[in-house]
Write a protein that holds these residues in place. Structure first.
Motif, PDB file in Angstrom:
ATOM      1  N   SER A   8      20.094  17.232 -12.627  1.00 18.81           N
ATOM      2  CA  SER A   8      19.887  15.794 -12.470  1.00 18.81           C
ATOM      3  C   SER A   8      18.923  15.277 -13.541  1.00 18.81           C
ATOM      4  O   SER A   8      17.823  15.821 -13.716  1.00 18.81           O
ATOM      5  N   LYS A   9      19.320  14.242 -14.254  1.00 22.14           N
ATOM      6  CA  LYS A   9      18.441  13.656 -15.283  1.00 22.14           C
ATOM      7  C   LYS A   9      17.272  12.931 -14.645  1.00 22.14           C
ATOM      8  O   LYS A   9      16.138  12.986 -15.125  1.00 22.14           O
ATOM      9  N   GLY A  10      17.552  12.199 -13.582  1.00 21.69           N
ATOM     10  CA  GLY A  10      16.488  11.522 -12.841  1.00 21.69           C
ATOM     11  C   GLY A  10      16.166  12.304 -11.581  1.00 21.69           C
ATOM     12  O   GLY A  10      17.029  12.985 -11.026  1.00 21.69           O
ATOM     13  N   LYS A  11      14.940  12.231 -11.133  1.00 24.15           N
ATOM     14  CA  LYS A  11      14.518  12.956  -9.949  1.00 24.15           C
ATOM     15  C   LYS A  11      14.761  12.132  -8.684  1.00 24.15           C
ATOM     16  O   LYS A  11      14.646  10.900  -8.695  1.00 24.15           O
ATOM     17  N   ILE A  12      15.079  12.824  -7.603  1.00 23.57           N
ATOM     18  CA  ILE A  12      15.176  12.205  -6.282  1.00 23.57           C
ATOM     19  C   ILE A  12      14.102  12.872  -5.434  1.00 23.57           C
ATOM     20  O   ILE A  12      14.139  14.084  -5.219  1.00 23.57           O
ATOM     21  N   LEU A  13      13.118  12.094  -5.005  1.00 21.66           N
ATOM     22  CA  LEU A  13      11.956  12.662  -4.327  1.00 21.66           C
ATOM     23  C   LEU A  13      11.807  12.137  -2.902  1.00 21.66           C
ATOM     24  O   LEU A  13      12.105  10.975  -2.627  1.00 21.66           O
ATOM     25  N   VAL A  14      11.341  13.005  -2.018  1.00 22.58           N
ATOM     26  CA  VAL A  14      10.865  12.588  -0.706  1.00 22.58           C
ATOM     27  C   VAL A  14       9.346  12.686  -0.772  1.00 22.58           C
ATOM     28  O   VAL A  14       8.802  13.753  -1.059  1.00 22.58           O
ATOM     29  N   VAL A  15       8.667  11.564  -0.553  1.00 25.59           N
ATOM     30  CA  VAL A  15       7.205  11.533  -0.635  1.00 25.59           C
ATOM     31  C   VAL A  15       6.637  10.905   0.634  1.00 25.59           C
ATOM     32  O   VAL A  15       6.799   9.701   0.852  1.00 25.59           O
ATOM     33  N   PRO A  16       5.988  11.690   1.498  1.00 35.84           N
ATOM     34  CA  PRO A  16       5.382  11.109   2.705  1.00 35.84           C
ATOM     35  C   PRO A  16       4.340  10.059   2.330  1.00 35.84           C
ATOM     36  O   PRO A  16       3.515  10.284   1.435  1.00 35.84           O
ATOM     37  N   THR A  17       4.401   8.919   2.986  1.00 33.00           N
ATOM     38  CA  THR A  17       3.439   7.856   2.693  1.00 33.00           C
ATOM     39  C   THR A  17       2.155   8.052   3.485  1.00 33.00           C
ATOM     40  O   THR A  17       2.122   8.781   4.479  1.00 33.00           O
ATOM     41  N   ASN A  18       1.092   7.412   3.023  1.00 29.56           N
ATOM     42  CA  ASN A  18      -0.189   7.449   3.735  1.00 29.56           C
ATOM     43  C   ASN A  18      -0.908   6.131   3.453  1.00 29.56           C
ATOM     44  O   ASN A  18      -1.775   6.050   2.574  1.00 29.56           O
ATOM     45  N   GLU A  19      -0.521   5.098   4.199  1.00 33.01           N
ATOM     46  CA  GLU A  19      -1.059   3.759   3.947  1.00 33.01           C
ATOM     47  C   GLU A  19      -2.536   3.662   4.281  1.00 33.01           C
ATOM     48  O   GLU A  19      -3.287   2.945   3.611  1.00 33.01           O
ATOM     49  N   GLU A  20      -2.972   4.390   5.310  1.00 32.96           N
ATOM     50  CA  GLU A  20      -4.399   4.361   5.690  1.00 32.96           C
ATOM     51  C   GLU A  20      -5.259   4.908   4.559  1.00 32.96           C
ATOM     52  O   GLU A  20      -6.296   4.332   4.214  1.00 32.96           O
ATOM     53  N   LEU A  21      -4.841   6.027   3.958  1.00 32.09           N
ATOM     54  CA  LEU A  21      -5.589   6.606   2.842  1.00 32.09           C
ATOM     55  C   LEU A  21      -5.596   5.662   1.654  1.00 32.09           C
ATOM     56  O   LEU A  21      -6.630   5.496   0.986  1.00 32.09           O
ATOM     57  N   MET A  22      -4.448   5.003   1.387  1.00 32.07           N
ATOM     58  CA  MET A  22      -4.374   4.081   0.261  1.00 32.07           C
ATOM     59  C   MET A  22      -5.328   2.907   0.445  1.00 32.07           C
ATOM     60  O   MET A  22      -5.997   2.478  -0.500  1.00 32.07           O
ATOM     61  N   THR A  37       0.836  -1.212   0.000  1.00 32.24           N
ATOM     62  CA  THR A  37       0.000   0.000   0.000  1.00 32.24           C
ATOM     63  C   THR A  37       0.863   1.251   0.000  1.00 32.24           C
ATOM     64  O   THR A  37       0.541   2.246  -0.662  1.00 32.24           O
ATOM     65  N   SER A  38       1.969   1.202   0.734  1.00 29.89           N
ATOM     66  CA  SER A  38       2.871   2.364   0.783  1.00 29.89           C
ATOM     67  C   SER A  38       3.535   2.590  -0.570  1.00 29.89           C
ATOM     68  O   SER A  38       3.565   3.725  -1.080  1.00 29.89           O
ATOM     69  N   HIS A  39       4.068   1.539  -1.166  1.00 30.59           N
ATOM     70  CA  HIS A  39       4.732   1.690  -2.462  1.00 30.59           C
ATOM     71  C   HIS A  39       3.753   2.190  -3.528  1.00 30.59           C
ATOM     72  O   HIS A  39       4.116   3.026  -4.359  1.00 30.59           O
ATOM     73  N   ARG A  40       2.533   1.690  -3.480  1.00 29.86           N
ATOM     74  CA  ARG A  40       1.545   2.128  -4.472  1.00 29.86           C
ATOM     75  C   ARG A  40       1.195   3.598  -4.274  1.00 29.86           C
ATOM     76  O   ARG A  40       1.099   4.367  -5.229  1.00 29.86           O
ATOM     77  N   TYR A  41       1.008   3.989  -3.010  1.00 24.57           N
ATOM     78  CA  TYR A  41       0.627   5.370  -2.713  1.00 24.57           C
ATOM     79  C   TYR A  41       1.717   6.352  -3.159  1.00 24.57           C
ATOM     80  O   TYR A  41       1.432   7.337  -3.851  1.00 24.57           O
TER      81      TYR A  41
END
Length: 234
Positions: A207-221, A15-19
């Protein structure tokens, strides 16, 4: 054993990876099915997933959450013979071995201090050798999966960091992305050091590729997936 006992790679943190994959695609302004990502869910339990065209093609956890990178109290992947050797030498039962691998290993076992990365970073800053070694082993285990997944995917649009360590520990992120310029990923160290728990692009504009910080939300997913099932979209 695959047929008899359902032994297979189940993977975890789906769920986290998908979100975070959805949020990364949104942020990049591209359809999810058109992008390739490496998502790093790093917390007390950690897993890394290769996402091709919006779908998981490989993940670091396997039959149980014990496989993969070094975690808070879990060992991560080991030579299976190590288990047999320790069990024989220490006269351990399978249950005792499981307890050792799941609750007394990983960051806690390596450092001898804690499974909390804030305490490990603190101790490392003060010169504690085992804390420094723990950081190095943790980062090495993460980078092995990132590197392997780059080869599997061929093209990587973004590397995503999420969960407790991924969202908040700039030291681990910086160490993970060190010397990645040849693969098209260049970290903005200033942004990286000031970002905590917010959706942020921490890569330089070059940077050609992006490096992102993305807060997860497993409950919402989970709620979204439930809604989609009820609406017949899943």
């Amino acid at each position: 054993y695959y047929e008899k006992y359902k032994i297979r790679r189940y993977g975890f943190h789906g769920t986290s990876h998908r979100y975070v994959a959805m949020k990364a695609a949104e942020f990049l302004g591209k359809p999810l099915e058109s992008i390739n990502l490496i998502t790093c869910h790093l917390g007390n339990g950690s897993s890394i997933t290769a996402i091709a065209g919006g779908k998981s093609m490989d993940t670091s956890m396997g039959f149980t959450p014990l496989e993969g990178v070094v975690m808070g109290t879990r060992s991560g992947s080991l030579d299976p013979a190590v288990l047999l050797y320790i069990m024989e030498k220490e006269n351990l039962t399978p249950k005792q071995m499981s307890d050792l691998l799941n609750k007394k290993s990983g960051i806690l076992g390596l450092s001898g201090i804690s499974n909390d990365m804030r305490e490990i970073n603190d101790a490392a800053d003060k010169g504690n050798h085992r804390a420094k070694l723990t950081l190095e082993v943790l980062v090495h285990s993460i980078r092995r999966y990132i590197g392997g997944y780059m080869v599997e995917l061929g093209r990587v649009d973004a590397i995503v960091f999420t969960a407790g360590i991924g969202e908040n520990d700039w030291v681990v992120r910086e160490m993970c992305m060190a010397n990645m310029e040849n693969w098209g990923f260049v970290l903005d160290k200033e942004k990286n050091r000031t970002t905590r728990g917010t959706l942020t692009d921490i890569s330089l504009s070059s940077s050609k590729g992006k490096i992102l910080v993305v807060p997860t939300n497993e409950e919402l997913m989970i709620a979204l997936e439930t809604q989609w099932v009820l609406e017949g979209k899943e």
